[in-house]
Scaffold this motif. Structure first.
Motif, PDB file in Angstrom:
ATOM      1  N   PHE A  86       0.835  -1.209   0.000  1.00 59.68           N
ATOM      2  CA  PHE A  86       0.000   0.000   0.000  1.00 59.68           C
ATOM      3  C   PHE A  86       0.870   1.260   0.000  1.00 59.68           C
ATOM      4  O   PHE A  86       0.572   2.240  -0.687  1.00 59.68           O
ATOM      5  N   GLY A  87       1.967   1.214   0.757  1.00 66.76           N
ATOM      6  CA  GLY A  87       2.867   2.372   0.835  1.00 66.76           C
ATOM      7  C   GLY A  87       3.513   2.692  -0.497  1.00 66.76           C
ATOM      8  O   GLY A  87       3.845   3.845  -0.783  1.00 66.76           O
ATOM      9  N   VAL A  88       3.688   1.662  -1.322  1.00 70.26           N
ATOM     10  CA  VAL A  88       4.243   1.877  -2.664  1.00 70.26           C
ATOM     11  C   VAL A  88       3.145   2.422  -3.568  1.00 70.26           C
ATOM     12  O   VAL A  88       3.327   3.429  -4.262  1.00 70.26           O
ATOM     13  N   LEU A  89       2.000   1.746  -3.539  1.00 74.39           N
ATOM     14  CA  LEU A  89       0.889   2.119  -4.436  1.00 74.39           C
ATOM     15  C   LEU A  89       0.441   3.558  -4.232  1.00 74.39           C
ATOM     16  O   LEU A  89       0.150   4.271  -5.184  1.00 74.39           O
ATOM     17  N   GLN A  90       0.393   3.969  -2.970  1.00 70.56           N
ATOM     18  CA  GLN A  90      -0.096   5.314  -2.670  1.00 70.56           C
ATOM     19  C   GLN A  90       1.040   6.339  -2.633  1.00 70.56           C
ATOM     20  O   GLN A  90       0.815   7.491  -2.262  1.00 70.56           O
ATOM     21  N   GLY A  91       2.234   5.917  -2.974  1.00 73.20           N
ATOM     22  CA  GLY A  91       3.361   6.860  -3.010  1.00 73.20           C
ATOM     23  C   GLY A  91       3.747   7.370  -1.638  1.00 73.20           C
ATOM     24  O   GLY A  91       4.178   8.516  -1.498  1.00 73.20           O
ATOM     25  N   ILE A  92       3.602   6.524  -0.594  1.00 74.48           N
ATOM     26  CA  ILE A  92       3.950   6.964   0.773  1.00 74.48           C
ATOM     27  C   ILE A  92       5.448   6.797   1.036  1.00 74.48           C
ATOM     28  O   ILE A  92       6.095   7.667   1.613  1.00 74.48           O
ATOM     29  N   TYR A  93       6.004   5.665   0.604  1.00 74.31           N
ATOM     30  CA  TYR A  93       7.410   5.383   0.924  1.00 74.31           C
ATOM     31  C   TYR A  93       8.398   6.373   0.287  1.00 74.31           C
ATOM     32  O   TYR A  93       9.342   6.803   0.950  1.00 74.31           O
ATOM     33  N   PRO A  94       8.218   6.716  -1.003  1.00 68.94           N
ATOM     34  CA  PRO A  94       9.251   7.578  -1.623  1.00 68.94           C
ATOM     35  C   PRO A  94       9.488   8.900  -0.886  1.00 68.94           C
ATOM     36  O   PRO A  94      10.643   9.252  -0.634  1.00 68.94           O
ATOM     37  N   PRO A  95       8.439   9.631  -0.476  1.00 69.76           N
ATOM     38  CA  PRO A  95       8.742  10.871   0.256  1.00 69.76           C
ATOM     39  C   PRO A  95       9.471  10.609   1.576  1.00 69.76           C
ATOM     40  O   PRO A  95      10.305  11.411   1.990  1.00 69.76           O
TER      41      PRO A  95
END
Lengths: 384, 301
Positions: A86-95
């Protein structure tokens, strides 16, 4: 008795149908081999081990063939891997990774010689070169934008943008970006040698001046405001990058900076690496598009390196003697930090054992991080 | 005193700036003020039926924000002199309108049938208005000036847009604009099929952003370099014999001599009382002023 044995045999055969051996396809075997190659490169050759080990192992995890419906796979709603993904899909991890990168990056080289910032802009040519080629190859505009960001040589940015523009291709894009980042020491040196002459390779640059704490603090704040005012869509990445840097440079939030650049980035790297690797299930990953993405990734790295080196040569035309820039640092405008800067150092030392280019190359290198985040913001605002 | 005055001026400046910003549309919070009356049907004979299977007039409200908005507590009215005519009950999850979502109210004069059933009808209505929870702030208003057609809805041509007209299709709870629309990316590629335009614009923006950073940092750097050289000059003057007035202006050499003396004392080598300490600047081609090189991972073999 016969009924009982039938019952046992029926359940054993049912169990066997659930094993990975029964569900295995040729594609799964290929993907497991790719995962093993990643792990080998990380351990034996030390190519980006922090990334290739989690991704390589993630590929193995993602390609253990299973019978669907048991909430096991990364794409099955409700599975543990799906929650982590989910963190990848929603773009949470990159920031969050950018926060850590900001907290561990010293922008001194850039601040002491600000014109190096422009090299970081020139190297983004790889992104838009790849965009043109991807369009010509028949990819849709959003897919072309997501693939093009591989040329930024920045894994978190690639994952962030592809999760927004082309979630279906994210696995292939992330794997391609990280693979080529690991191969920076192989891809870049021949291009650098090809585009420079022996005189240019020996250019000595003035040592960077010492930069005060106040300058570093102003850089973090002004950098965030200026870049995000121009490209607000880059806010998640740029905001976190400069915030992390302010935590480091303010000198009063050491604990926060230590957490951001230590345990936090490590945890997020583990999660992002493993889940991106696991997202490469053979059934969704092994397609002609993935092959095209890998080819485009290589092309974008070549264009980016070429853009950076040629831009330095162009800049030198306007610079006075003694202020010229060694074009061997042009490659480091791609944001693979610090590998591309290290390539500048290694290649520079081949021609002059006393000409250390590392600190100079760190300038365009960190500018490349900013440049690729800005480029991602532009693609997002035009294509989404 | 001067400092206090400067801080005062700065605070005034910030306050004025905030007031200016607060007055602009950009500063609008994403709350009930983003709700819009989006589409209405006054004469319903064979159009949309309500949850009781009845044909009534209806009002569609659109959430133009990108966050959910709870319409509960707001008021709908057909009479501006009575803005609190129908109070939309609070506490019901159905009153939370999702981002860019819709709710439909039935104008059947039967509020007992549920919270989306109004206490007025639309047949003789000239105005429909939506008021905020305070009952005074008008969020949106529609004046019905044209004669209404049977089973034909009157709405904004695009959701939340300015232009109203009779609609070709009735779209309660759905997008008003049914025309085929290309995505932003498709539109871009229609005009720029080879990506040359994108490359030019994007490279221009990337260069502009980083060039701006360069210009600002070049000037900030110059300022700090000048400041540092002034400070160095001052230090130099302070070390000239006879001009050394401040005790805190001790040079690095003096500090080094004291440190050496302390070291010798602690090492019990205090007998050497007449030693000459020579400090020579280390000259190296490469100065690892930052230790980053030592923190890098090993090069791949």
């Amino acid at each position: 008795m016969g009924t009982f044995f039938d019952f046992i045999i029926e359940h054993i055969s049912q169990f066997l149908q659930f094993t990975a051996f029964a569900n295995m396809t040729f594609g799964h075997v290929i993907m497991i081999c790719i995962g093993l190659v990643f792990i080998y490169l990380a351990i034996a050759k030390e190519f980006e081990p922090m990334l290739l080990i989690p991704i390589g192992f993630g590929i193995l995890v993602g390609n253990v063939a299973f019978a669907p419906g048991f909430k096991i796979g990364v794409y099955e709603t409700g599975s543990v891997l799906n929650y982590l993904y989910f963190g990848v899909l929603q773009g949470i991890y990159p920031p969050l990774i950018f926060l850590g990168i900001g907290a561990m990056t010293d922008f001194s080289a850039l601040i002491s010689n600000p014109k190096l910032i422009l090299i970081g802009a020139a190297a983004q040519l790889g992104i838009f070169g790849a965009y043109c080629i991807a369009l010509a190859l028949g990819f849709s505009p959003t897919e072309a934008g997501a693939i093009a960001i591989i040329g930024g040589a920045d894994g978190p940015t690639a994952i962030f943008l592809s999760s927004k523009l082309a979630p279906d291709l994210m696995g292939a894009i992330a794997i391609s970006a990280y693979s080529y980042m690991a191969l920076v020491p192989v891809i870049q040196p021949p291009i650098m040698r090809l585009l420079t002459n022996s005189k240019e390779r020996l250019i000595r640059m003035k040592p960077p001046r010492a930069v005060s704490k106040v300058e570093k603090i102003i850089f973090a704040i002004a950098g965030m405001l200026l870049t995000t005012f121009i490209v607000p869509s880059g806010l998640p990445l740029l905001g976190m990058l400069f915030f992390g840097n302010l935590l480091k440079e303010s000198g009063v939030t050491k604990r926060l900076a230590d957490t951001a650049k230590g345990p936090m980035i490590d945890i997020v790297t583990i999660l992002i690496g493993l889940t991106v690797g696991a997202s490469t299930q053979a059934t969704t990953f092994l397609t002609l598009k993935s092959v095209g993405i890998f080819a485009l990734g290589a092309g974008s790295f070549i264009i980016a390196t070429t853009g950076g080196v040629l831009f330095v040569k162009l800049l030198n035309v306007f610079l006075k003697e003694g202020r010229k820039i060694n074009p061997l640092i042009g490659n480091s405008g791609v944001s693979a930090v610090p590998d591309s800067a290290r390539v500048s150092q290694v290649v520079g030392l081949e021609y002059d054992k006393t000409n250390h280019l590392l600190m100079h190359a760190m300038g365009p290198n960190v500018a490349g991080v900013i440049g690729s985040a800005v480029a991602a913001g532009i693609l997002l605002s035009f294509l989404m | 005193m001067i400092m206090q005055r400067k801080i005062k001026h700065l605070l005034y400046g910030i306050a004025v700036l905030l007031l200016v910003v607060a007055g602009t549309d950009l500063a609008k919070a994403q709350n009930a003020i983003d709700l819009r009356i989006n589409e209405i049907l006054v004469l319903n004979e064979s159009n949309y039926v309500d949850d009781f299977g009845m044909h009534n007039g209806w009002i569609e409200i659109f959430n133009s924000a990108y966050s959910p908005i709870n319409i509960g507590g707001c008021y709908l009215t057909d009479d501006l002199s009575n803005p609190t005519k129908y109070w939309i009950p609070i506490g019901d999850p159905a009153t939370i309108i999702p981002p860019r979502g819709y709710v439909v109210f039935y104008a059947d004069q039967r509020p007992a049938r549920g919270i989306f059933h109004l206490n007025f009808t639309l047949e003789n209505t000239e105005t429909i208005a939506l008021f905020d929870a305070n009952g005074r702030t008008k969020i949106d208003e529609l004046k019905i000036t044209q004669p209404q057609k049977v089973d034909v809805t009157y709405g904004r041509l695009t959701d939340g847009g300015e232009n109203w007209d009779f609609m070709e299709f009735s779209t309660p709870g759905a997008n008003n604009d049914h025309s085929r629309k290309a995505s932003a990316g498709e539109k871009f590629v229609q005009m720029d099929p080879y990506g040359i335009g994108m490359t030019m614009i994007a490279m221009f923006v990337v260069f502009s952003a980083l060039a701006l950073l360069y210009i600002i940092y070049k000037n900030i750097g110059l300022f700090f370099v000048q400041k540092a050289s002034k400070a160095a000059k001052k230090d130099l003057q302070a070390t000239i014999p006879g001009k050394h007035t401040k005790e805190e202006g001790m040079s690095g050499e003096v500090n080094a001599a004291i440190a050496m003396a302390l070291y010798l004392y602690q090492s019990e080598l205090h007998d050497e009382e007449n030693t000459v300490l020579t400090i020579r600047k280390v000259s190296r081609n490469y100065s690892p002023w930052s230790s980053k090189i030592y923190t890098l991972r090993k090069s791949p073999r």
